[in-house]
Design an enzyme around this catalytic site. Structure first.
Site, PDB file in Angstrom:
ATOM      1  N   LYS A   1      14.718  -8.942   2.370  1.00 38.31           N
ATOM      2  CA  LYS A   1      15.800  -8.525   1.532  1.00 38.31           C
ATOM      3  C   LYS A   1      15.926  -9.944   0.425  1.00 38.31           C
ATOM      4  O   LYS A   1      15.808 -10.966   0.907  1.00 38.31           O
ATOM      5  CB  LYS A   1      16.972  -8.109   2.206  1.00 38.31           C
ATOM      6  CG  LYS A   1      16.894  -6.895   3.311  1.00 38.31           C
ATOM      7  CD  LYS A   1      18.242  -6.630   3.616  1.00 38.31           C
ATOM      8  CE  LYS A   1      18.018  -5.290   4.500  1.00 38.31           C
ATOM      9  NZ  LYS A   1      19.240  -5.034   5.408  1.00 38.31           N
TER      10      LYS A   1
ATOM     11  N   HIS B   1       0.833  -1.181   0.101  1.00 39.86           N
ATOM     12  CA  HIS B   1       0.024   0.075   0.187  1.00 39.86           C
ATOM     13  C   HIS B   1       1.007   1.341   0.270  1.00 39.86           C
ATOM     14  O   HIS B   1       2.025   1.104   0.330  1.00 39.86           O
ATOM     15  CB  HIS B   1      -0.859   0.086   1.128  1.00 39.86           C
ATOM     16  CG  HIS B   1      -1.888  -1.130   0.943  1.00 39.86           C
ATOM     17  ND1 HIS B   1      -3.421  -0.595   0.652  1.00 39.86           N
ATOM     18  CD2 HIS B   1      -2.195  -2.245   1.516  1.00 39.86           C
ATOM     19  CE1 HIS B   1      -4.184  -1.607   0.627  1.00 39.86           C
ATOM     20  NE2 HIS B   1      -3.218  -2.863   1.174  1.00 39.86           N
TER      21      HIS B   1
ATOM     22  N   ARG C   1      17.788 -13.193   8.128  1.00 36.91           N
ATOM     23  CA  ARG C   1      19.128 -12.901   7.807  1.00 36.91           C
ATOM     24  C   ARG C   1      19.796 -14.106   7.392  1.00 36.91           C
ATOM     25  O   ARG C   1      19.582 -15.361   7.896  1.00 36.91           O
ATOM     26  CB  ARG C   1      19.947 -12.171   9.081  1.00 36.91           C
ATOM     27  CG  ARG C   1      19.927 -13.045  10.302  1.00 36.91           C
ATOM     28  CD  ARG C   1      20.335 -12.161  11.493  1.00 36.91           C
ATOM     29  NE  ARG C   1      20.566 -13.124  12.510  1.00 36.91           N
ATOM     30  CZ  ARG C   1      19.949 -13.906  13.326  1.00 36.91           C
ATOM     31  NH1 ARG C   1      18.415 -13.996  13.000  1.00 36.91           N
ATOM     32  NH2 ARG C   1      20.381 -14.590  14.381  1.00 36.91           N
TER      33      ARG C   1
END
Length: 198
Positions: A166, A117, A180
């Site tokens: 990521k 959004h 991670r």
């Protein structure tokens, strides 16, 4: 594919106030209806494939297994490779485009989310898409979430309950929220290249 879906795939903002938004919602509900039919009662593997091909608008290789229930908003921009295994209770927001490679294992309750959004509160109802790419031989553990715009490299493992914010390198093991790298999978470059060329 009409203009509003092209905007989703190109990453442009899509607003409920613009022309074609009603078509977008209608297609989403039509896809959800087909998925709900697939999810209701026992379905043979052949029946599941037939439903998935209606949802995706394309063939699903016979070597890939999907276990209902599956919750999906839009299947046309979703591409699933050979030899994949998608466990039950997964949620796929496919409007932004999803590419799943070959021999990918996706655990139960995994969320693949390509839509976000507008951060501006005055325009919060507007959305934009970012594609997800999952390369060959990835394993995504139970109850993990892959966020918009993420690429998960060849052979990587996403630990159970992770939130991937990521890109994940090839042959990495990631875990946590945010996920991670906690370890690398040790294979030779020659092995990887040979495997990827098959």
């Amino acid at each position: 594919m009409n203009d509003i879906f092209r905007k989703d795939l190109s990453g442009e903002m899509v607003s409920p106030n613009e022309a074609g938004y009603g078509d977008l919602i209608a297609d989403i509900f039509a896809t959800m209806k087909t998925a709900a039919e697939m999810n209701t009662g026992y379905r043979t593997p052949k029946e599941v494939h037939e439903y998935m091909e209606r949802i995706l608008g394309k063939k699903l290789d016979a070597s890939t297994t999907v276990l209902p229930p599956l919750y999906i908003d839009y299947g046309i921009p979703v591409h699933i490779g050979k030899g994949c295994f998608i466990q039950q209770c997964c949620t796929i927001f496919g409007r932004g485009g999803i590419t799943i490679g070959n021999e990918v294992f996706i655990g139960p309750k995994v969320n693949l989310i390509t839509i976000n959004h507008d951060p501006d509160p005055a325009n919060r109802s507007a959305t934009y898409g970012r594609p997800i790419v999952i390369e060959d031989k990835v394993w995504i553990g139970i109850n993990s979430t892959i966020l918009p715009g993420i690429k998960i490299g060849y052979g990587a493992i996403v630990g159970a309950g992770s939130v991937v914010t990521k890109n994940v390198p090839a042959l990495a093991i990631v875990a946590g929220n945010p996920a991670r790298v906690i370890k690398k999978i040790e294979i030779s470059e020659k092995e990887m290249l040979t495997d990827m060329s098959r």
